[in-house]
Design a protein around this motif. Structure first.
Motif, PDB file in Angstrom:
ATOM      1  N   GLY A  10       0.828  -1.216   0.000  1.00  0.00           N
ATOM      2  CA  GLY A  10       0.000   0.000   0.000  1.00  0.00           C
ATOM      3  C   GLY A  10       0.855   1.255   0.000  1.00  0.00           C
ATOM      4  N   ALA A  11       1.934   1.241   0.781  1.00  0.00           N
ATOM      5  CA  ALA A  11       2.826   2.398   0.840  1.00  0.00           C
ATOM      6  C   ALA A  11       3.533   2.601  -0.502  1.00  0.00           C
ATOM      7  N   ILE A  12       3.955   1.517  -1.127  1.00  0.00           N
ATOM      8  CA  ILE A  12       4.629   1.608  -2.419  1.00  0.00           C
ATOM      9  C   ILE A  12       3.666   2.145  -3.473  1.00  0.00           C
ATOM     10  N   VAL A  13       2.432   1.694  -3.480  1.00  0.00           N
ATOM     11  CA  VAL A  13       1.438   2.175  -4.444  1.00  0.00           C
ATOM     12  C   VAL A  13       1.188   3.661  -4.212  1.00  0.00           C
ATOM     13  N   PHE A  14       1.034   4.056  -2.964  1.00  0.00           N
ATOM     14  CA  PHE A  14       0.783   5.459  -2.649  1.00  0.00           C
ATOM     15  C   PHE A  14       1.941   6.347  -3.103  1.00  0.00           C
ATOM     16  N   VAL A  15       3.178   5.935  -2.798  1.00  0.00           N
ATOM     17  CA  VAL A  15       4.351   6.719  -3.179  1.00  0.00           C
ATOM     18  C   VAL A  15       4.480   6.778  -4.696  1.00  0.00           C
ATOM     19  N   SER A  16       4.222   5.676  -5.383  1.00  0.00           N
ATOM     20  CA  SER A  16       4.341   5.672  -6.841  1.00  0.00           C
ATOM     21  C   SER A  16       3.277   6.576  -7.480  1.00  0.00           C
ATOM     22  N   ILE A  17       2.077   6.601  -6.947  1.00  0.00           N
ATOM     23  CA  ILE A  17       1.040   7.504  -7.467  1.00  0.00           C
ATOM     24  C   ILE A  17       1.436   8.958  -7.210  1.00  0.00           C
TER      25      ILE A  17
END
Length: 95
Positions: A10-17
């Protein structure tokens, strides 16, 4: 362990967005402002104003200039909201 992995994903998806949105915003070209088609508003030229400017440039000599004295009187009447008084007719020699 499944909770930690899910949180990391979830953190990786948020940072990538967030990074993607930042890159898009930084590379976007702003459109130039549309040119104004309305004509520039300019007040009509005031001959009194031009005369007053001329009198200002004359300096002390303007105090004895009849045109400047008349322009100052008209300007004073405008400022005070008075209607200009008509010039007195010349007398006919006491008849």
């Amino acid at each position: 362990m499944e909770g930690k992995v899910l949180a990391r994903i979830g953190a990786i998806v948020f940072v990538s967005i967030a990074i993607t949105a930042t890159v898009i915003e930084m590379t976007r070209e702003e459109a130039p402002a549309p040119a104004s088609t309305a004509p520039a508003l300019q007040p009509p030229t005031d001959p009194l104003r031009a005369t007053l400017r001329h009198c200002q440039q004359l300096g002390e000599a303007a105090a004895s200039d009849a045109d400047c004295l008349a322009a100052w009187a008209e300007n004073r009447d405008r400022f005070l909201g008075r209607t200009p008084t008509p010039a007195m007719p010349a007398s006919n020699g006491g008849r």
